[in-house]
Design a protein around this motif. Structure first.
Motif, PDB file in Angstrom:
ATOM      1  N   ILE A   6       0.862  -1.182   0.000  1.00  0.00           N
ATOM      2  CA  ILE A   6       0.000   0.000   0.000  1.00  0.00           C
ATOM      3  C   ILE A   6       0.899   1.233   0.000  1.00  0.00           C
ATOM      4  CG2 ILE A   6      -1.741   1.295   1.274  1.00  0.00           C
ATOM      5  CD1 ILE A   6      -2.704  -1.417   2.382  1.00  0.00           C
ATOM      6  N   VAL A   7       0.685   2.109  -0.964  1.00  0.00           N
ATOM      7  CA  VAL A   7       1.514   3.302  -1.110  1.00  0.00           C
ATOM      8  C   VAL A   7       0.628   4.549  -1.080  1.00  0.00           C
ATOM      9  CG1 VAL A   7       3.313   2.100  -2.418  1.00  0.00           C
ATOM     10  CG2 VAL A   7       1.412   3.153  -3.623  1.00  0.00           C
ATOM     11  N   PRO A   8       1.224   5.717  -0.772  1.00  0.00           N
ATOM     12  CA  PRO A   8       0.441   6.951  -0.805  1.00  0.00           C
ATOM     13  C   PRO A   8      -0.196   7.163  -2.173  1.00  0.00           C
ATOM     14  CG  PRO A   8       2.553   7.337   0.237  1.00  0.00           C
ATOM     15  CD  PRO A   8       2.597   5.951  -0.341  1.00  0.00           C
ATOM     16  N   SER A   9      -1.358   7.826  -2.170  1.00  0.00           N
ATOM     17  CA  SER A   9      -2.101   8.063  -3.402  1.00  0.00           C
ATOM     18  C   SER A   9      -2.682   9.478  -3.385  1.00  0.00           C
ATOM     19  CB  SER A   9      -3.237   7.040  -3.504  1.00  0.00           C
ATOM     20  OG  SER A   9      -4.089   7.342  -4.579  1.00  0.00           O
ATOM     21  N   ASN A  10      -2.928  10.016  -4.558  1.00  0.00           N
ATOM     22  CA  ASN A  10      -3.640  11.295  -4.621  1.00  0.00           C
ATOM     23  C   ASN A  10      -4.967  11.135  -5.370  1.00  0.00           C
ATOM     24  OD1 ASN A  10      -2.655  11.094  -7.206  1.00  0.00           O
ATOM     25  ND2 ASN A  10      -1.796  13.145  -7.291  1.00  0.00           N
ATOM     26  N   ALA A  36       0.102  16.286  -3.680  1.00  0.00           N
ATOM     27  CA  ALA A  36       1.010  15.169  -3.931  1.00  0.00           C
ATOM     28  C   ALA A  36       0.428  13.909  -3.287  1.00  0.00           C
ATOM     29  CB  ALA A  36       2.387  15.480  -3.336  1.00  0.00           C
ATOM     30  N   PRO A  37       0.770  12.731  -3.808  1.00  0.00           N
ATOM     31  CA  PRO A  37       0.278  11.493  -3.200  1.00  0.00           C
ATOM     32  C   PRO A  37       0.626  11.425  -1.722  1.00  0.00           C
ATOM     33  CG  PRO A  37       1.291  11.031  -5.319  1.00  0.00           C
ATOM     34  CD  PRO A  37       1.577  12.466  -5.005  1.00  0.00           C
ATOM     35  N   ARG A  38      -0.355  10.964  -0.911  1.00  0.00           N
ATOM     36  CA  ARG A  38      -0.163  10.933   0.541  1.00  0.00           C
ATOM     37  C   ARG A  38      -1.047   9.885   1.183  1.00  0.00           C
ATOM     38  NH1 ARG A  38      -0.873  16.635   2.007  1.00  0.00           N
ATOM     39  NH2 ARG A  38      -0.047  16.878  -0.068  1.00  0.00           N
ATOM     40  N   SER A  39      -0.737   9.578   2.419  1.00  0.00           N
ATOM     41  CA  SER A  39      -1.560   8.720   3.267  1.00  0.00           C
ATOM     42  C   SER A  39      -1.551   9.332   4.662  1.00  0.00           C
ATOM     43  CB  SER A  39      -0.994   7.292   3.311  1.00  0.00           C
ATOM     44  OG  SER A  39       0.283   7.295   3.917  1.00  0.00           O
ATOM     45  N   ASN A  40      -2.374   8.813   5.548  1.00  0.00           N
ATOM     46  CA  ASN A  40      -2.410   9.252   6.950  1.00  0.00           C
ATOM     47  C   ASN A  40      -2.652  10.751   7.099  1.00  0.00           C
ATOM     48  OD1 ASN A  40      -1.285   6.649   6.812  1.00  0.00           O
ATOM     49  ND2 ASN A  40      -0.437   6.868   8.844  1.00  0.00           N
ATOM     50  N   HIS A  41      -3.392  11.350   6.194  1.00  0.00           N
ATOM     51  CA  HIS A  41      -3.725  12.766   6.265  1.00  0.00           C
ATOM     52  C   HIS A  41      -5.055  12.946   7.000  1.00  0.00           C
ATOM     53  CE1 HIS A  41      -5.519  11.000   2.707  1.00  0.00           C
ATOM     54  NE2 HIS A  41      -6.526  11.848   2.872  1.00  0.00           N
ATOM     55  N   GLY A  61       4.149  11.167   2.738  1.00  0.00           N
ATOM     56  CA  GLY A  61       4.446  10.885   1.343  1.00  0.00           C
ATOM     57  C   GLY A  61       5.644   9.966   1.240  1.00  0.00           C
ATOM     58  N   GLU A  62       6.069   9.668   0.043  1.00  0.00           N
ATOM     59  CA  GLU A  62       7.218   8.793  -0.177  1.00  0.00           C
ATOM     60  C   GLU A  62       8.489   9.359   0.459  1.00  0.00           C
ATOM     61  OE1 GLU A  62       7.533   5.770  -1.683  1.00  0.00           O
ATOM     62  OE2 GLU A  62       5.381   5.629  -2.066  1.00  0.00           O
ATOM     63  N   LYS A  63       8.586  10.700   0.564  1.00  0.00           N
ATOM     64  CA  LYS A  63       9.805  11.330   1.083  1.00  0.00           C
ATOM     65  C   LYS A  63       9.648  11.916   2.481  1.00  0.00           C
ATOM     66  CE  LYS A  63      11.475  12.371  -3.523  1.00  0.00           C
ATOM     67  NZ  LYS A  63      11.901  13.400  -4.475  1.00  0.00           N
ATOM     68  N   GLY A  64       8.534  11.640   3.153  1.00  0.00           N
ATOM     69  CA  GLY A  64       8.378  12.132   4.518  1.00  0.00           C
ATOM     70  C   GLY A  64       7.021  12.774   4.772  1.00  0.00           C
ATOM     71  N   LYS A  65       6.993  13.613   5.817  1.00  0.00           N
ATOM     72  CA  LYS A  65       5.751  14.234   6.268  1.00  0.00           C
ATOM     73  C   LYS A  65       5.405  15.489   5.463  1.00  0.00           C
ATOM     74  CE  LYS A  65       6.332  12.856  11.069  1.00  0.00           C
ATOM     75  NZ  LYS A  65       6.454  13.354  12.460  1.00  0.00           N
TER      76      LYS A  65
END
Length: 81
Positions: A6-10, A36-41, A61-65
């Motif tokens: 499972i990866v961040p998504s937009n 940008a794609p994200r999760s846990n928002h 995101g893939e590179k951090g918060k």
């Protein structure tokens, strides 16, 4: 078995609920400043003058918060940062 990561998504999905108990998910194709794609928002609905908004803040995101905020106006299907 193959496990899908499972990866961040937009992607933006809207759940429409009718009084009769019928539910329908629809994928949106918004315009404007797309987050940008994200999760846990955090996301919440805001209504003002019969206009529906969705406020999105932060996430991972893939590179951090993220520490940003976006407003989605459903009447115009548009994001604003």
């Amino acid at each position: 078995p193959q496990i899908k990561k499972i990866v961040p998504s937009n992607e933006l999905w809207i759940l429409e609920m009718s009084k009769s108990g019928i539910y329908h998910w629809s994928k949106q194709n918004p315009k404007g400043d797309i987050p940008a794609p994200r999760s846990n928002h955090v996301a919440t609905e805001i209504k003002k003058n019969d206009i529906q908004y969705i406020l999105i803040h932060g996430g991972l995101g893939e590179k951090g918060k993220f520490d940003d905020m976006y407003l989605f106006e459903s009447n115009h299907n548009k994001f604003t940062k």
